[in-house]
Design a protein around this motif. Structure first.
Motif, short mmCIF file in Angstrom:
data_model
loop_
_atom_site.label_atom_id
_atom_site.label_comp_id
_atom_site.label_asym_id
_atom_site.label_seq_id
_atom_site.Cartn_x
_atom_site.Cartn_y
_atom_site.Cartn_z
N VAL A 170 0.83 -1.21 0.00
CA VAL A 170 0.00 0.00 0.00
C VAL A 170 0.87 1.26 0.00
O VAL A 170 0.64 2.20 -0.77
N GLY A 171 1.90 1.28 0.86
CA GLY A 171 2.75 2.45 0.95
C GLY A 171 3.47 2.74 -0.36
O GLY A 171 3.48 3.88 -0.84
N GLU A 172 4.07 1.72 -0.96
CA GLU A 172 4.81 1.92 -2.20
C GLU A 172 3.87 2.28 -3.35
O GLU A 172 4.21 3.10 -4.21
N LEU A 173 2.69 1.66 -3.39
CA LEU A 173 1.72 1.98 -4.44
C LEU A 173 1.28 3.43 -4.36
O LEU A 173 1.18 4.12 -5.38
N MET A 174 1.04 3.93 -3.15
CA MET A 174 0.63 5.33 -2.99
C MET A 174 1.72 6.28 -3.44
O MET A 174 1.44 7.31 -4.07
N VAL A 175 2.98 5.94 -3.16
CA VAL A 175 4.09 6.79 -3.60
C VAL A 175 4.18 6.79 -5.13
O VAL A 175 4.35 7.85 -5.75
N PHE A 176 4.08 5.60 -5.74
CA PHE A 176 4.12 5.52 -7.20
C PHE A 176 3.00 6.34 -7.83
O PHE A 176 3.22 7.11 -8.78
N LEU A 177 1.78 6.17 -7.32
CA LEU A 177 0.65 6.91 -7.88
C LEU A 177 0.79 8.41 -7.62
O LEU A 177 0.42 9.23 -8.46
N GLY A 178 1.35 8.76 -6.46
CA GLY A 178 1.53 10.17 -6.14
C GLY A 178 2.47 10.87 -7.10
O GLY A 178 2.17 11.97 -7.59
N ILE A 179 3.61 10.24 -7.39
CA ILE A 179 4.56 10.89 -8.31
C ILE A 179 4.09 10.79 -9.75
O ILE A 179 4.30 11.70 -10.56
#
Length: 537
Positions: free
Chosen positions: A396-405
């Motif tokens: 979840v954490g890494e997915l949110m970072v990917f989607l954020g950038i």
């Protein structure tokens, strides 16, 4: 002090410290009473923390809460000011959980138990102080106090090269602290008023050059703690020599202090300079991810491999901070919480393995799954969480970072593509080196030196309980991320908006090739600013 019925934060900070000072008065020869005392204090402080936040904290507010302000040195305008918001509250809970479990994990410590548990409680208190301090000098004081217990815990209870690792740790972190002091004084003495209040410092207007230099100073100081390449080299040595409880706190809390401070100081208090440094943070995040993953492959020491894995995972925090999106910043905070839980569980299990085998060299292990099936199962769950398996908090954490950038309208498409693709390389490498680690330790040929069938025992109930306390929230957050994100969602929205509001102004003041190649939003904002100026004229 604000009108509150009880000084919750002061009590939470001082309880472990006062309890540590009372340890020499406890009548105990073998350390049994002291360890129960230390564990009881940690549990009581964690329970007090949960009670205060459950009944006194408003999750829908982004402002500082439970604020306390006591005169410290009135002549210099210094105050013992503390407060908590959505950025610090989840990290406080993480600190309480991991320190409590680390004290429980140190149950077999027999060398100087009074000193050990005293240092653990003093360090616990200082870490809490870092996350709630609202006066810059109080923050610096807590930041420095925390270094001494860590140094002693490594140098006294560490491995064979413990003194080298402890000395390297203190030299790196103490030298980095100088930059906090210099940058802090530069901010305090800038302008007409002298103040160390962090809220006031965040509202000051600084000359462009000064703000850039202050930002760079904080980036170096907090980059050592995070750690950011190339300021990371103390971490593998410290992890390789620290005891299991020490490694749990190093990975679970100390690294998060660096990430927290980057958001609190560099993003929230220096937003103009953040415009210039944001792409640098994104690039450094990519370097951390790829470099950490590649170095992890080369490690034959179990804890050093996990240490380089931590360096790689903290790269996602840098990318999230640089994203200028609510989703990215929220992902950065979630990644810190998630990694704290995952890394603490893996380092604890590596300590369990070391207790049985008396080695951390993976090439000297092998075939341990047959005699330690429960340890293998727990280690596998932790590794799956670390490699971001869906259903785990790491995913979840890494997915949110990917989607954020990826969805950020601030950067150009080419810059986002490069960042996402290179970061994805690290994501691909992570399962390879973690699964390779599991294969070397638990499968393959049995080492004749270990005498597996005769000597080694599986995890005990105490060790299962400690691991379960870390794995349950990892799985819970993975299936229902709102368990964590609801504590800081409002603050993430405010941070993103605060960072973005200076973009048009800075872009108009600095129309350079850097913005035309990396940024997209400032270019559009520049035209909007120019049009508004023309209309006003």
């Amino acid at each position: 002090m604000n009108a509150i019925e009880f000084p919750w934060l002061t009590a939470i900070i001082l309880l472990p410290l006062v309890a540590a000072l009372a340890i020499p008065l406890i009548p105990d020869k073998e350390g049994r009473t002291v360890r129960w005392y230390g564990l009881g204090v940690a549990i009581a402080d964690f329970a007090l923390m949960i009670y205060a936040f459950w009944y006194k904290y408003d999750f829908q507010s982004s402002t500082l809460q439970l604020v306390e302000n006591y005169p410290w040195i009135p002549q210099l305008g210094l105050h013992c000011a503390v407060g908590v918001d959505g950025l610090s509250m989840p990290l406080l809970l993480l600190t309480g959980l991991i320190n409590t479990l680390a004290i429980f994990a140190a149950w077999k410590v027999t060398t100087k138990p009074r000193l050990f548990y005293g240092l653990m409680l003093a360090m616990y208190s200082a870490q809490l102080g870092v996350f709630v301090a609202q006066d810059l000098l109080l923050f610096f004081l807590m930041w420095e106090i925390e270094l001494v217990p860590v140094y002693l815990l490594i140098s006294i209870w560490g491995g064979q090269n413990r003194r080298y690792a402890a000395t390297k740790f203190i030299l790196y972190t103490a030298a980095a602290s100088i930059f906090i002091l210099i940058a802090g004084f530069a901010m305090a003495f800038s302008g007409d008023t002298i103040t160390f209040d962090m809220a006031t410092l965040g509202m000051k207007e600084y000359p462009k050059t000064l703000e850039l230099l202050v930002y760079a100073g904080f980036l170096i100081a907090f980059g050592v703690k995070l750690p950011i390449f190339p300021l990371h080299t103390w971490l593998p040595d410290a992890h390789g020599e620290a005891s299991a409880p020490g490694s749990m706190i190093l990975a679970g809390v100390l690294l998060k202090m660096g990430g927290y401070a980057l958001i609190r100081f560099n993003v929230e208090m220096l937003p103009n300079a953040h415009v210039t440094f944001a792409p640098v943070l994104a690039i450094l995040g990519v370097v951390n991810i790829v470099y950490g993953a590649c170095c992890a492959f080369a490690q034959t020491n179990l804890k050093r491999r996990l240490a380089y894995s931590s360096i790689a995972h903290m790269g996602f925090v840098l990318i999230g901070i640089a994203s200028y999106t609510e989703l990215g910043i929220s992902g950065a905070v979630l990644q810190m919480v998630s990694h704290g839980l995952i890394a603490a569980s893996l380092f604890f299990l590596s300590g369990v393995t070391y207790d049985r085998t008396h080695t951390l060299m993976m090439d000297k292990m092998g075939g341990m799954a047959k005699v330690m099936p429960k340890t293998f199962a727990l280690f596998t769950i932790g590794s799956m969480a670390s490699l971001a398996l869906p259903g785990m908090s790491g995913f979840v954490g890494e997915l949110m970072v990917f989607l954020g950038i990826a969805t950020s309208d601030v950067y150009s498409s080419s810059f986002k593509v490069v960042v996402v693709l290179l970061s994805a390389v690290g994501v691909i490498l992570t399962p390879i080196y973690l699964l390779s680690m599991l294969r070397q330790v638990f499968y393959g040929e049995q080492s004749q030196e270990l005498h597996l069938d005769a000597v080694i025992s599986d995890v005990k109930p105490r060790e299962i309980f400690i691991t379960a306390c870390l794995l349950l929230p990892i799985i819970g957050i993975g299936f229902y991320p709102k368990l964590a994100t609801q504590t800081y969602d409002v603050k993430a929205v405010e941070l993103a908006a605060h960072a973005r509001e200076v973009l048009p102004v800075v872009a108009h003041q600095q129309p350079s090739s850097l913005y035309s190649r990396i940024f997209s939003a400032p270019t559009l904002a520049t035209s909007q600013v120019e049009s508004s100026i023309n209309i006003s004229e």
